[in-house]
Structure formats: C-alpha cells, structure tokens
Design a protein around this motif. Structure first.
Motif, PDB file in Angstrom:
ATOM      1  N   ARG A 147     -14.202  -5.165  -0.013  1.00  0.00           N
ATOM      2  CA  ARG A 147     -15.068  -4.215  -0.683  1.00  0.00           C
ATOM      3  C   ARG A 147     -16.026  -5.150  -1.658  1.00  0.00           C
ATOM      4  NH1 ARG A 147     -11.909   1.526  -0.793  1.00  0.00           N
ATOM      5  NH2 ARG A 147     -11.434   1.471   1.289  1.00  0.00           N
TER       6      ARG A 147
ATOM      7  N   TRP B  98      -8.900   4.448   3.984  1.00  0.00           N
ATOM      8  CA  TRP B  98      -9.068   3.069   4.180  1.00  0.00           C
ATOM      9  C   TRP B  98      -9.378   2.994   5.669  1.00  0.00           C
ATOM     10  CZ3 TRP B  98      -8.609  -0.974   0.919  1.00  0.00           C
ATOM     11  CH2 TRP B  98      -8.251  -0.494  -0.357  1.00  0.00           C
TER      12      TRP B  98
ATOM     13  N   THR C 260     -10.038   6.006  10.421  1.00  0.00           N
ATOM     14  CA  THR C 260      -9.792   5.987   8.994  1.00  0.00           C
ATOM     15  C   THR C 260      -8.525   6.649   8.666  1.00  0.00           C
ATOM     16  OG1 THR C 260     -12.158   6.100   8.609  1.00  0.00           O
ATOM     17  CG2 THR C 260     -10.916   6.689   6.970  1.00  0.00           C
TER      18      THR C 260
ATOM     19  N   GLU D 246      -5.608   7.881   5.345  1.00  0.00           N
ATOM     20  CA  GLU D 246      -5.642   8.162   4.191  1.00  0.00           C
ATOM     21  C   GLU D 246      -4.358   7.781   3.716  1.00  0.00           C
ATOM     22  OE1 GLU D 246      -6.323  12.119   1.427  1.00  0.00           O
ATOM     23  OE2 GLU D 246      -5.772  12.564   3.378  1.00  0.00           O
TER      24      GLU D 246
ATOM     25  N   GLU E   7      -8.698  -5.433   0.163  1.00  0.00           N
ATOM     26  CA  GLU E   7      -9.454  -4.901  -0.841  1.00  0.00           C
ATOM     27  C   GLU E   7     -10.696  -5.762  -1.322  1.00  0.00           C
ATOM     28  OE1 GLU E   7      -7.095  -3.479  -4.254  1.00  0.00           O
ATOM     29  OE2 GLU E   7      -5.388  -3.030  -2.891  1.00  0.00           O
TER      30      GLU E   7
ATOM     31  N   LEU F 165      -5.703  -3.156   8.316  1.00  0.00           N
ATOM     32  CA  LEU F 165      -6.430  -2.241   7.297  1.00  0.00           C
ATOM     33  C   LEU F 165      -7.537  -3.169   6.390  1.00  0.00           C
ATOM     34  CD1 LEU F 165      -3.477  -0.552   5.642  1.00  0.00           C
ATOM     35  CD2 LEU F 165      -4.825   0.272   7.397  1.00  0.00           C
ATOM     36  N   GLU F 166      -8.431  -2.582   6.098  1.00  0.00           N
ATOM     37  CA  GLU F 166      -9.303  -3.467   5.402  1.00  0.00           C
ATOM     38  C   GLU F 166      -8.878  -4.054   3.982  1.00  0.00           C
ATOM     39  OE1 GLU F 166     -12.116  -0.191   4.031  1.00  0.00           O
ATOM     40  OE2 GLU F 166     -13.116  -0.447   5.815  1.00  0.00           O
TER      41      GLU F 166
ATOM     42  N   GLN G 120      -6.250   7.780  -0.874  1.00  0.00           N
ATOM     43  CA  GLN G 120      -7.626   6.938  -0.798  1.00  0.00           C
ATOM     44  C   GLN G 120      -8.108   6.604   0.606  1.00  0.00           C
ATOM     45  OE1 GLN G 120      -9.774   6.304  -3.139  1.00  0.00           O
ATOM     46  NE2 GLN G 120      -8.271   7.362  -4.638  1.00  0.00           N
TER      47      GLN G 120
ATOM     48  N   ARG H  19       0.753  -1.049  -0.211  1.00  0.00           N
ATOM     49  CA  ARG H  19       0.124   0.087  -0.111  1.00  0.00           C
ATOM     50  C   ARG H  19       0.868   1.351  -0.047  1.00  0.00           C
ATOM     51  NH1 ARG H  19      -5.121  -1.563   2.293  1.00  0.00           N
ATOM     52  NH2 ARG H  19      -5.587  -3.379   1.367  1.00  0.00           N
TER      53      ARG H  19
END
Length: 359
Positions: A95, A74, A66, A68, A92, A89-90, A72, A36
């Motif tokens: 989503r 995250w 959250t 940045e 990908e 972190l979430e 973006q 990332r």
C-alpha cells in the motif's frame, strides 16, 4: 499427505502473509499471517467480506476476494493445491508503494498535459498530406496516450483500498454494451475479433461508472495483448440473483504456470521478465480494487487449458435516493480525449492514433 506438505512447506517460504484452508477451516499459517491475529481453526467463510458465493464455487485458477481481519478489509488471492486452499494476503508495504506511485503520477501529470496540448497545436491539418509525417505523428500520439494511461493507473492505484466515491445508479447492461461497442471498433484494428453478449433487459445498479469503465478496459487490454492475430475474445455479462458476472475470455497463450499464483501481487514487474506484455501490474490492481469496492471478486482461470478467462463479479446494490443516470458516460477523466484510445494504447497499432482520429 504430499499435497498438504507441499502447501504447508510453501507457506514458510513466502514473503507474504499466508495460510492454508481445508474444509473451510484454517489449518496452518506462516508467522506473517499469525501477526495479523488470524485465529487458527477459524471458519474462513466468517472472515469473508466479499466473495462468499464465488468461494463456494471456486474450483481452479486464482481468485481474488476480500477478508475482514481485526475490523479492517484485506485483499487476498486464493489458489488450490489438491484439497487445500492457499490464501495470500496483501503485504502492508504494498500500500505504501502504491501511494508513492500516486505521488509520482501527480508530478508527472502536469508536464505531460502540457506536452500533449503543445503536440496538438504543432500538427495542423495541412500536414496530413505528408504520409511519412503522419506516420511519425501517429507514433508520437500513441506514445503520449500510453504515458497518460500509465500515469492514470499510477494515480488510481494509489487510492487503493480507499472507498469508491461518486457512485450512482446506472443501467449496467446498457453501460457495458456501449463500452464494448466502442471497443469492438478499436480492437478490429488489431485483426482480433471481439464479441459481447449481455442482458437485453435493464439492470440498474449503484456503481462508480468511471472506475468500472477503467477496470473493464484494463481487462480487455490484457486480453488483446495475449491474443494472436485472427484470434477471438469473448465477453459476456450474466446476472445471477443479486450478482453480476462479467467474463472476458481469449484464446491466446495464457499466463505462464510459474506466474499464475502471484498475478494479484505483481505490482512491479520483475526486471528479468522480458515479456513487455505484462506491464507493471497496476491495471490488475485497479480491476481487483473495483471488484472489491463493488462487493465482488476477480477470478483468473484457464478453461479447458486454453487461453485465459477473467471474471469480475459485482453485487447488485440499489439506493432509492441515488440519481439514475443515462448509460452515456458523463465523467471525463481523460481530459477530453477518447477513453478507449487511452486504455487500449498498449495494444492498438500506431495508425489508430492518426491526428484526425485523436483530435
């Protein structure tokens, strides 16, 4: 040193992007986080999109905020191991999974609506004189309301992390007071006592009322499910400078130790988890998204080692061009049905869904 080794060793075993922070500096990350383009040694406070104040005060529990990254937003959960903070972190693919659930919800909503309409017509008032039939109707109604709630959660979760739409200026103090007043009457049927305390003076804030209502009722639903009969749930809204803190605390069994670090990433319940109270995790996804889109965070902790407390924060934002609404809820996302009965359907008894009450 042992704490550091535990934290760093855990990172390499995770299937999620993760990194370790000490003294506000990133000191270690796993390969997924490195992809990332997170800079090693970066000051974590410079990456925070929401939750700066909450992170400064963070001591225990699991905090969702959250970041940045590369321009973006995250979502990230934060837990503490000694002097170190572990950020997850979430992923990908999460989503994509949520969007797939939203598509399924769209296909399910129309037939369910037809079934509920037909059910309403099939049960005239005359059948209320038959206790056995009334009991069966209540059971059916509750099942339909639970399905409506699940489909609504699937649909809303699929919009994460889309920006919140239809925001307007509401008196949050009156808005939440009305929600909890209605919820108290419903929760009373579970033999659990719900109290609420909030500011007496108006607190005007730019919010998405429908989204906020659903988040609050989802928090409350979880609290009721984990609180024993004769238990107590305490809700409180506090204003601190430009932030609102809504806390809901129960005196139930709490979240098991082995699940506390992953509560924000459990979109799909593990098949081996037999306790149905955990649901499929979409409600908490809506709560965390609501907080993020209103400039806030979610903290789940266990004060004094008893029960569970969920604290959702929101930034108090105002726009002089926005429309000031009354505290009465005006957006009907429930198709004319009682929103509290829908959102609390997982924890209310069947008798609450008597035809006289839901029609």
């Amino acid at each position: 040193m042992e704490q550091m080794n535990d934290a760093l060793g855990m990172l390499d075993l995770l299937a999620l992007p993760g990194f370790c922070v000490k003294d506000k500096k990133i000191v270690k990350m796993n390969p997924l986080a490195a992809s990332r383009q997170i800079p090693m040694g970066a000051d974590i406070t410079e990456l925070l999109l929401t939750g700066s104040e909450e992170y400064e005060e963070f001591q225990d529990g699991c905090l969702y905020l959250t970041l940045e990254l590369a321009g973006q937003p995250w979502g990230a959960s934060v837990t503490r191991i000694g002097d170190y903070h572990v950020f997850l972190l979430e992923a990908e693919h999460e989503r994509t999974e949520l969007q797939a659930l939203a598509l399924a919800a769209r296909e399910l909503r129309e037939p369910l609506s037809g079934i509920m309409t037909t059910a309403d017509r099939l049960f005239p008032v005359a059948v209320q004189n038959d206790p056995a039939l009334r009991e069966q109707i209540s059971l059916l109604n509750r099942g339909l309301f639970r399905m409506l709630r699940i489909i609504g959660n699937m649909s809303d979760a699929g919009r994460i992390p889309a920006p919140s739409l239809h925001q307007e200026t509401l008196d949050i103090a009156a808005f939440l007071s009305e929600i909890f007043e209605k919820a108290q009457a419903l929760v009373r049927h579970t033999q659990i006592r719900l109290t609420y305390e909030g500011p007496r003076e108006p607190v005007f804030c730019l919010v998405n009322g429908e989204q906020l209502e659903r988040a609050v009722l989802n928090i409350l639903s979880n609290a009721v499910k984990f609180t024993p009969k004769e238990g107590l749930i305490e809700a409180k809204l506090v204003r601190r400078n430009k932030k609102l803190y809504l806390s809901v605390r129960d005196n139930g069994s709490g979240i098991p130790e082995n699940l506390r670090g992953s509560v924000y990433t459990r979109y799909l319940r593990q098949p081996t988890l037999e306790d149905g109270r955990f649901g499929i995790g979409l409600g908490l996804a809506i709560v965390r998204s609501t907080a993020s889109q209103h400039g806030g965070t979610v903290l789940i902790d266990h004060p004094d080692g008893q029960g569970t407390r969920v604290t959702m924060t929101m930034a108090i934002t105002q726009n002089k061009d926005s429309l000031v609404r009354s505290p009465v809820l005006h957006v009907d996302y429930a198709g004319g049905r009682d929103r509290g009965l829908i959102e609390l359907s997982d924890c209310l008894p069947n008798g609450v869904y008597d035809t006289k009450k839901v029609n």
